[in-house]
Design a protein around this motif. Structure first.
Motif, mmCIF file in Angstrom:
data_model
loop_
_atom_site.group_PDB
_atom_site.id
_atom_site.type_symbol
_atom_site.label_atom_id
_atom_site.label_comp_id
_atom_site.label_asym_id
_atom_site.label_seq_id
_atom_site.Cartn_x
_atom_site.Cartn_y
_atom_site.Cartn_z
ATOM 1 N N ASP A 723 0.642 -1.348 0.114
ATOM 2 C CA ASP A 723 0.081 -0.287 -0.044
ATOM 3 C C ASP A 723 0.836 1.337 0.044
ATOM 4 O OD1 ASP A 723 -2.275 -1.794 0.175
ATOM 5 O OD2 ASP A 723 -2.564 -1.416 2.109
ATOM 6 N N VAL A 724 1.830 1.281 0.850
ATOM 7 C CA VAL A 724 2.556 2.395 0.935
ATOM 8 C C VAL A 724 3.533 2.578 -0.359
ATOM 9 C CG1 VAL A 724 4.371 3.626 2.179
ATOM 10 C CG2 VAL A 724 2.757 2.358 3.325
ATOM 11 N N MET A 725 4.048 1.568 -0.903
ATOM 12 C CA MET A 725 4.929 1.707 -1.984
ATOM 13 C C MET A 725 3.885 2.164 -3.281
ATOM 14 S SD MET A 725 8.017 1.371 -3.374
ATOM 15 C CE MET A 725 9.252 0.374 -2.418
ATOM 16 N N THR A 726 2.947 1.660 -3.434
ATOM 17 C CA THR A 726 2.201 2.001 -4.465
ATOM 18 C C THR A 726 1.662 3.449 -4.275
ATOM 19 O OG1 THR A 726 1.275 -0.283 -4.512
ATOM 20 C CG2 THR A 726 0.023 1.376 -5.692
ATOM 21 N N PHE A 727 1.356 4.013 -3.169
ATOM 22 C CA PHE A 727 1.244 5.319 -3.012
ATOM 23 C C PHE A 727 2.339 6.354 -3.398
ATOM 24 C CE2 PHE A 727 0.609 9.384 -1.053
ATOM 25 C CZ PHE A 727 -0.718 9.829 -1.314
ATOM 26 N N ALA A 728 3.498 5.763 -3.103
ATOM 27 C CA ALA A 728 4.829 6.435 -3.081
ATOM 28 C C ALA A 728 5.204 6.617 -4.590
ATOM 29 C CB ALA A 728 5.793 6.141 -2.311
ATOM 30 N N ILE A 729 5.143 5.545 -5.056
ATOM 31 C CA ILE A 729 5.683 5.889 -6.621
ATOM 32 C C ILE A 729 4.901 6.332 -7.414
ATOM 33 C CG2 ILE A 729 7.116 3.509 -6.442
ATOM 34 C CD1 ILE A 729 4.822 2.165 -7.796
ATOM 35 N N LYS A 730 3.494 6.343 -7.231
ATOM 36 C CA LYS A 730 2.459 7.239 -7.967
ATOM 37 C C LYS A 730 2.672 8.667 -7.501
ATOM 38 C CE LYS A 730 -0.789 3.562 -8.920
ATOM 39 N NZ LYS A 730 -2.456 3.105 -8.422
ATOM 40 N N SER A 731 2.968 9.032 -6.415
ATOM 41 C CA SER A 731 3.115 10.219 -5.785
ATOM 42 C C SER A 731 4.138 11.030 -6.578
ATOM 43 C CB SER A 731 3.173 10.474 -4.264
ATOM 44 O OG SER A 731 3.540 11.688 -3.888
ATOM 45 N N ARG A 732 5.407 10.111 -6.563
ATOM 46 C CA ARG A 732 6.620 10.618 -6.972
ATOM 47 C C ARG A 732 6.753 10.451 -8.361
ATOM 48 N NH1 ARG A 732 10.350 11.622 -2.883
ATOM 49 N NH2 ARG A 732 12.215 11.411 -4.236
ATOM 50 N N LYS A 733 5.581 9.857 -9.061
ATOM 51 C CA LYS A 733 5.590 9.721 -10.716
ATOM 52 C C LYS A 733 6.722 8.859 -11.245
ATOM 53 C CE LYS A 733 2.843 14.041 -11.505
ATOM 54 N NZ LYS A 733 2.561 14.327 -10.209
ATOM 55 N N ILE A 734 6.768 7.801 -10.408
ATOM 56 C CA ILE A 734 7.806 6.706 -10.611
ATOM 57 C C ILE A 734 7.355 5.829 -11.885
ATOM 58 C CG2 ILE A 734 9.673 4.859 -10.167
ATOM 59 C CD1 ILE A 734 9.644 6.596 -7.513
ATOM 60 N N PRO A 735 7.858 5.852 -13.175
ATOM 61 C CA PRO A 735 7.369 4.674 -14.206
ATOM 62 C C PRO A 735 7.533 3.367 -13.912
ATOM 63 C CG PRO A 735 8.829 5.923 -15.228
ATOM 64 C CD PRO A 735 8.946 6.686 -13.698
ATOM 65 N N PRO A 736 6.842 2.561 -14.337
ATOM 66 C CA PRO A 736 7.316 0.899 -14.542
ATOM 67 C C PRO A 736 8.482 0.874 -15.591
ATOM 68 C CG PRO A 736 5.041 1.324 -14.915
ATOM 69 C CD PRO A 736 5.293 2.479 -14.998
ATOM 70 N N THR A 737 9.318 -0.277 -15.309
ATOM 71 C CA THR A 737 10.657 -0.358 -15.941
ATOM 72 C C THR A 737 10.625 -1.572 -16.651
ATOM 73 O OG1 THR A 737 11.492 -1.353 -14.133
ATOM 74 C CG2 THR A 737 11.891 0.679 -14.269
ATOM 75 N N GLY A 738 9.924 -2.604 -16.491
ATOM 76 C CA GLY A 738 9.759 -3.771 -17.423
ATOM 77 C C GLY A 738 9.283 -4.903 -16.671
ATOM 78 N N PRO A 739 9.246 -6.220 -17.202
ATOM 79 C CA PRO A 739 8.872 -7.250 -16.974
ATOM 80 C C PRO A 739 9.602 -7.708 -15.496
ATOM 81 C CG PRO A 739 10.126 -7.881 -18.749
ATOM 82 C CD PRO A 739 9.945 -6.389 -18.535
ATOM 83 N N SER A 740 8.910 -8.575 -14.714
ATOM 84 C CA SER A 740 9.447 -9.142 -13.427
ATOM 85 C C SER A 740 10.365 -10.120 -13.756
ATOM 86 C CB SER A 740 8.402 -9.468 -12.632
ATOM 87 O OG SER A 740 7.690 -10.517 -12.923
ATOM 88 N N ALA A 741 11.071 -10.314 -12.746
ATOM 89 C CA ALA A 741 12.155 -11.464 -12.575
ATOM 90 C C ALA A 741 11.380 -12.889 -12.633
ATOM 91 C CB ALA A 741 13.285 -11.286 -11.740
ATOM 92 N N SER A 742 12.166 -13.828 -13.115
ATOM 93 C CA SER A 742 11.509 -15.153 -12.865
ATOM 94 C C SER A 742 11.161 -15.617 -11.384
ATOM 95 C CB SER A 742 12.905 -16.311 -13.525
ATOM 96 O OG SER A 742 13.931 -16.236 -12.589
#
Length: 750
Positions: A723-742
């Motif tokens: 919950d906290v990380m989701t809000f933080a990356i959206k608040s700071r406008k951090i874009p996704p970087t790519g597919p997840s690891a195996s």
């Protein structure tokens, strides 16, 4: 014998000299003195026309003999004056004197005829004063004896020959002897001199020796020094939003001695109503009639204070002050802290940066009268205060709100004792959020208990559990004892000294790579890797990551944790330290470990203050935190890859995954040591990770102490992280970087 000359034949005695027969008169010579002129008049009496004779200058030293008064007092001698030689010549009795029918011509008390009354008394007095007493018979004469003349008149009968007893010797008269006036005057002068010398000495002491002391005391009574309170600086978040601010206020006081008894109840009722005080409390203060000052309320709104003054209550005064207020209430309460009644910071940032926030108070000196009123046209000195600087934190108000909301909700949902969330910037180690649950309401901190003042994020010490396995992995990989592909034969239990240690879930013995061991959080596999590193190598790596020392944030109550030296480790402790039991850390220390891994192996000293803004409006940023390389970038990258697998579908931190973002993290579940009980009681559930995993920006740590409904970090703390990380990356406008690891292939850990 009587020394005298012959009597004159004429009308009186006159002239000077020893005497003459029938001359103009004879002169009587006093012993050692000159002769005295004879008297005019017949029969030895002075002429009525002659004035009474007064004492001459040469008679001032003559004194009457003591026996003169006695002789004059005898009846038989009335009207005559004894002479010095009467003791040796025959005396006439009263019969003979009556026969003569006339007083002797040489009697000085014989009066001229025709004198009566006051004139007669004056004449007698004058003659008595002019008469010179003669020495008695046998006394030593002080002058030459003049020649004797023939006796005049009939001889007196000798009392001895006639058988009469001689008269008794005269007694000295009772004389009242007065004291010497000069002596009394001298004593008085000495006394006055002594008293005046005391006054003079006191004046010298007051005006000379102690003049400065009394001058200072007089100034203290007349000159009043007042402190002009400086306005305290504000505390803001990183974007300038006010978290703590100072506003103008009033102090309301009263002089009970000037409140009439008839109006006391009315004044108490008005003050209690306007200031929201209990009437009994105000009444008790007004009852102290001997007091000149009673503080009724602090931090009064200026509008309320002005309204009180408009009611013209007797002896009510107001003073301009400042009031500290916290617009966000309990937002970051234990982090920000609060100030006391004297304006001094007591907790949190308020205490840590008190000298910067407080500024410098000014001073003002004025002269006042007895009743406290200022004396106009007198000297006044004023030193203006210097306002405090504003402190800008690294906290983001919005992220702080999200973190505080998430941890508060989870503590309540899980029935936990408390919880903590930390959000940190990977590249700068700046704290973006530091939340605790329960949190302190800064506007009512006086009503909270002492335990509510504690910032658990920096002061609460706990055993980290499996979140500590990244340090064991870093030590093993950095020492080249293992690689991520190194395999181990892992059972679900292992013998260590006198105890058997187990994984969290039973499983058959299997071959696992070290990467799989980290991803599944296997205790047994981690112990196998730690034995290849050795106690000293593991202890050194723990120290390099900051265990056993304060992180350096500078907040009050910041703890260093507990890291015993490896030489003192017990048999089982050599195994448990590898997976986070037997050492104690704080939440901030744990977050710093993952910041180091996410930052490519470089540890940065955490920061909470972004900078300060002075009274001139200039912003001065804080110095960057100290950077220390702990592990190589390659090692950090390999560990990050392992942590990303732990959040996969097969890992222990599945609930921490964020759709669209690569997340790396680690769960932790450890026995909780209760210091009050002195034993283990409950568990500590935690989750810490960073995102995006391939290009880390933020680190989020969630810790829940003593949950009641569940104990595993993957179940309790991981959702808070999400919950906290989701809000933080959206608040700071951090874009996704790519597919997840195996994803990981098994799940054997915590």
């Amino acid at each position: 014998m009587r020394e005298t000359g012959g009597r004159g034949q004429g009308p009186g005695r006159g002239g000077s000299g020893a005497g003459s027969q029938g001359g103009p008169g004879a002169v009587r010579r006093t012993p050692g003195g000159p002769g005295r002129s004879g008297r005019q008049g017949g029969a030895g009496r002075p002429s009525p026309d002659d004035p009474p004779r007064r004492n001459r200058p040469d008679d001032t030293d003559r004194r009457p003999r003591p026996d003169d008064a006695d002789r004059r007092s005898r009846p038989d001698d009335a009207g005559r004056r004894d002479r010095p030689d009467d003791a040796g010549r025959p005396r006439q009795d009263d019969t003979e004197r009556r026969k003569g029918g006339q007083a002797r011509g040489d009697d000085p008390f014989d009066l001229p005829r025709g004198l009566t009354g006051a004139a007669a008394q004056e004449s007698r007095r004058a003659r008595a004063e002019d008469t010179v007493p003669q020495p008695r018979a046998g006394a030593q004469r002080r002058g030459p004896r003049p020649p004797q003349g023939p006796p005049q008149g009939p001889p007196r009968a000798d009392s001895r020959r006639q058988g009469r007893r001689p008269p008794p010797p005269p007694r000295p008269p009772l004389v009242l002897r007065l004291g010497n006036p000069r002596r009394r005057i001298n004593i008085g002068l000495i006394g006055m001199t002594f008293i005046l010398s005391i006054f003079a000495g006191r004046l010298i002491q007051l005006q000379g020796l102690d003049s400065k002391i009394y001058q200072a005391k007089a100034a203290d009574q007349r000159v009043i020094s007042e402190t002009i309170q400086a306005k305290r600086g504000s505390i803001t978040d990183v974007n300038g939003h006010e978290l703590a601010v100072t506003i103008e206020a009033r102090e309301v006081a009263i002089d009970p001695s000037k409140v009439p008894a008839a109006r006391r109840a009315h004044v108490a009722a008005v003050l209690a109503k306007e200031l929201n005080k209990l009437p009994a409390e105000v009444t008790a203060k007004l009852a102290r009639v001997t007091s000149r000052y009673e503080l009724i309320a602090r931090d009064v709104d200026p509008v309320v204070a002005d309204r009180l003054l408009e009611q013209e209550l007797p002896a009510v005064t107001t003073k301009k002050t400042y009031r500290r207020t916290y617009p966000a209430g309990d937002l970051a309460g234990t982090l920000i802290g609060f100030v006391g009644n004297d304006g001094t910071g007591l907790e949190g940032v308020e205490q840590m940066r008190n000298s910067v926030l407080a500024g410098r108070d000014g001073k003002q000196s004025v002269e006042q009268g007895r009743d406290g009123q200022r004396i106009p046209m007198t000297r006044s000195q004023r030193q203006a205060p210097v306002e405090g600087s504003d402190v800008r934190l690294t906290i983001d108000r919005d992220v702080q709100w999200a973190a505080q909301k998430a941890i508060t909700a989870q503590v309540a949902a899980s029935g936990a004792l408390s919880g903590t969330v930390i959000v940190m910037d990977v590249k700068t180690a700046q704290i973006i959020a530091m939340a605790n649950a329960p949190e302190l309401d800064l506007n009512n901190w006086q009503k909270a208990g002492d335990t509510s003042y504690v910032n658990r994020a920096v002061s609460e010490v706990f055993e980290p559990g499996s979140t500590n396995k990244v340090i064991t992995a870093a030590a093993a990989i950095e020492a080249r004892a293992v690689t991520p592909q190194t395999t181990f034969r892992v059972a679900d239990h292992i013998r260590c000294a006198d105890q058997t240690l187990k994984d969290s879930h039973p499983h058959p013995t299997k071959v696992m790579t070290f990467k799989e061991i980290v991803e599944t959080s296997s205790n047994v596999g981690t112990i196998h890797a730690a034995r290849r590193v050795g106690d000293q190598g593991l202890y050194t790596m723990l120290r390099n990551f900051g265990f056993g020392s304060r992180p350096g944030l500078g907040l009050p109550g910041e703890e260093a944790g507990l890291l015993p030296n490896h030489t003192s480790w017990s048999g089982t402790q050599r195994c448990t330290v590898a997976y986070g039991q037997g050492v104690s850390v704080t939440a901030l220390q744990t977050a710093s470990v993952y910041q180091t891994i996410a930052n490519g192996g470089v540890r940065i000293q955490p920061q909470i203050v972004a900078g300060t803004t002075g009274p001139n409006g200039r912003f001065v940023p804080s110095r960057p935190g100290k950077q220390t390389r702990v592990v190589s970038q390659a090692t950090a990258g390999e560990i990050a890859s392992m942590l990303e697998g732990a959040v996969s579908a097969e890992g222990t931190g599945t609930l921490a995954a964020i759709p669209g973002y690569r997340v790396a993290g680690k769960t932790g579940t450890a026995n909780r040591y209760d210091q009050q009980l002195g034993r283990y009681n409950g568990y500590t559930a935690s989750f810490v990770g960073f995102a995006p995993a391939d290009k880390p920006e933020l680190v989020v740590l969630a810790v829940v102490q003593k949950p009641a409904k569940d104990i595993y970090g993957g179940h309790i703390a991981a959702p808070v992280f999400k919950d906290v990380m989701t809000f933080a990356i959206k608040s700071r406008k951090i874009p996704p970087t790519g597919p997840s690891a195996s994803p990981a292939r098994i799940g054997a850990g915590q």
